[in-house]
Design a protein around this motif. Structure first.
Motif, mmCIF file in Angstrom:
data_model
loop_
_atom_site.group_PDB
_atom_site.id
_atom_site.type_symbol
_atom_site.label_atom_id
_atom_site.label_comp_id
_atom_site.label_asym_id
_atom_site.label_seq_id
_atom_site.Cartn_x
_atom_site.Cartn_y
_atom_site.Cartn_z
ATOM 1 N N GLN A 175 0.859 -1.418 -0.244
ATOM 2 C CA GLN A 175 0.267 0.210 -0.176
ATOM 3 C C GLN A 175 0.152 1.076 -0.252
ATOM 4 O O GLN A 175 0.614 2.154 -0.611
ATOM 5 N N LEU A 213 2.711 1.607 -3.370
ATOM 6 C CA LEU A 213 1.406 2.486 -4.519
ATOM 7 C C LEU A 213 1.447 3.752 -4.091
ATOM 8 O O LEU A 213 1.496 4.434 -5.425
ATOM 9 N N SER A 265 -1.819 -7.540 3.192
ATOM 10 C CA SER A 265 -1.976 -6.975 2.125
ATOM 11 C C SER A 265 -1.378 -7.889 0.220
ATOM 12 O O SER A 265 -0.787 -8.657 0.100
ATOM 13 N N ALA A 283 -1.756 -6.562 -3.755
ATOM 14 C CA ALA A 283 -0.831 -5.324 -5.064
ATOM 15 C C ALA A 283 -1.028 -5.798 -6.239
ATOM 16 O O ALA A 283 0.015 -5.926 -6.610
ATOM 17 N N LYS A 308 -0.364 -5.056 -10.403
ATOM 18 C CA LYS A 308 0.008 -4.204 -11.106
ATOM 19 C C LYS A 308 -0.084 -4.449 -12.180
ATOM 20 O O LYS A 308 0.161 -5.018 -13.055
ATOM 21 N N ASN A 320 -4.929 -2.399 -4.558
ATOM 22 C CA ASN A 320 -4.774 -3.296 -2.961
ATOM 23 C C ASN A 320 -5.764 -2.914 -2.519
ATOM 24 O O ASN A 320 -6.838 -2.425 -1.970
#
Length: 351
Positions: free
Chosen positions: A122, A125, A193, A195, A197, A209
């Motif tokens: 996070q 990001l 978490s 995420a 891309k 995320n």
């Protein structure tokens, strides 16, 4: 007899496998300091604050990182990084010796795995792709996007390269986000978490995320959905993000979880050695509490050389009357001290 022993030793060395093909260790650092002004405190009895602070646009630091090619396709890596207060000579991150980062890992080519204290997906990001200020300075996004988790202790982290130069992913998991791994407190704050891309050519980037943190014994967790993107037009880079954090540990008068809608837009305009930076951040609760906050930021950087940069930043937060605290003009390492307006000028040097 001596000659025979020497010959045997040489033969043994020649027969030994060559484990490390290539090894490198790098000492690096960054020193950032300058003038800072803050005003418009939530507490009207407090005067404006002025001072010379360290770690405004970026946290001052001293680090060591290394990589060893164990075999073709497999590398060992490590990084330890200490936060430094250039204005006093002290340590940041609560006085931790290597409080910024401290991890070791293996890079398999198709994926890299790390263990230790690290930045969350996070945080990566916003700091790496979305915020023109890189989550630094008095206009940083997390002054209003207060749900962003910067680091995790005791964490396992996975990252991949962009497969097909299009898709990649980051993921993290820890059972002790707060750093206490004693038997009594094992799993005291579980956090994970993930995420994904995407990038399309060199100019378009999208990253999402999802994160979830739960304190041991709590009935609910703190969750967040974030998505952000960047489009580089050459003459300007435009970024935007949307976030929906949900805090199940806090309830409104009707017993509903506290939720927020948060929006961000930013721009970076390079002109030679100068770059103009601008951003707008907005947050409003979804529980009819009328808790609104918005921040405007404007700044610029000028590269005197590849390693030395001058910068100036202004940030201002406006809130609804129902907001009494929580949104303040903090920077990369310093608190906002309850102020809603701030300006900074400084010098950043990397080595």
């Amino acid at each position: 007899m001596q000659k025979k022993l020497i010959a045997v030793a040489i033969a043994g060395l020649a027969a030994a496998p060559a484990f490390a093909v290539d090894t490198s260790v790098t000492l690096y650092g960054l020193v950032d300091a300058g003038y800072s002004w803050r005003g418009d405190n939530y507490d009207s009895t407090k005067a404006n604050r002025q001072g010379f602070d360290s770690g405004q646009l970026n946290g001052s630091r001293l680090g060591v990182r290394g990589v060893e090619e164990i075999t073709p396709g497999l590398k060992g890596k490590f990084q330890i990084e200490a936060g430094v207060k250039a204005d006093t000579g002290g340590s940041n991150q609560g006085g931790l010796a290597w409080g910024r980062q401290s991890w070791v890992g293996l890079d398999f080519g198709a994926a890299e795995v790390r263990f230790g204290r690290q930045y969350t997906p996070q945080f990566n990001l916003y700091a790496g792709y979305i915020d023109p200020f890189g989550l630094g300075g008095v206009a940083e996004t997390n002054n209003v996007f207060t749900h962003i988790v910067a680091r995790a202790d005791n964490a396992a982290y996975l990252t991949t390269p962009f497969f097909g130069d299009v898709f990649a992913v980051e993921a993290m998991y820890t059972k002790s986000l707060a750093g206490d791994e004693t038997i009594e407190n094992a799993g005291n704050r579980r956090y994970y978490s993930i995420a994904p891309k995407l990038k399309f050519g060199k100019n378009v980037f999208i990253m999402a995320n999802y994160s979830d943190a739960k304190v041991k014994g709590a009935a609910a967790s703190v969750q967040s959905w974030d998505i952000g993107g960047a489009v580089d037009f050459g003459a300007a880079k435009i970024t935007a993000a949307y976030a929906q954090p949900k805090d199940g540990t806090k309830l409104d008068a009707n017993g509903n979880k506290i939720k927020y809608n948060r929006f961000f837009v930013g721009a970076t305009v390079p002109v030679g050695n100068f770059a103009l930076l601008a951003s707008y951040t907005y947050s409003k609760d979804k529980n009819d509490l009328n808790e609104k906050a918005q921040q405007g930021g404007l700044g610029g950087t000028y590269n005197l050389s590849p390693r030395t940069t001058l910068y100036g930043i202004y940030g201002q937060i406006n809130t609804s009357d129902e907001v009494k605290s929580g949104y303040e003009v903090a920077d990369a390492t310093n608190s906002g001290f309850g102020y809603r307006k701030g300006a900074q000028f400084g010098v950043r040097h990397t080595f």
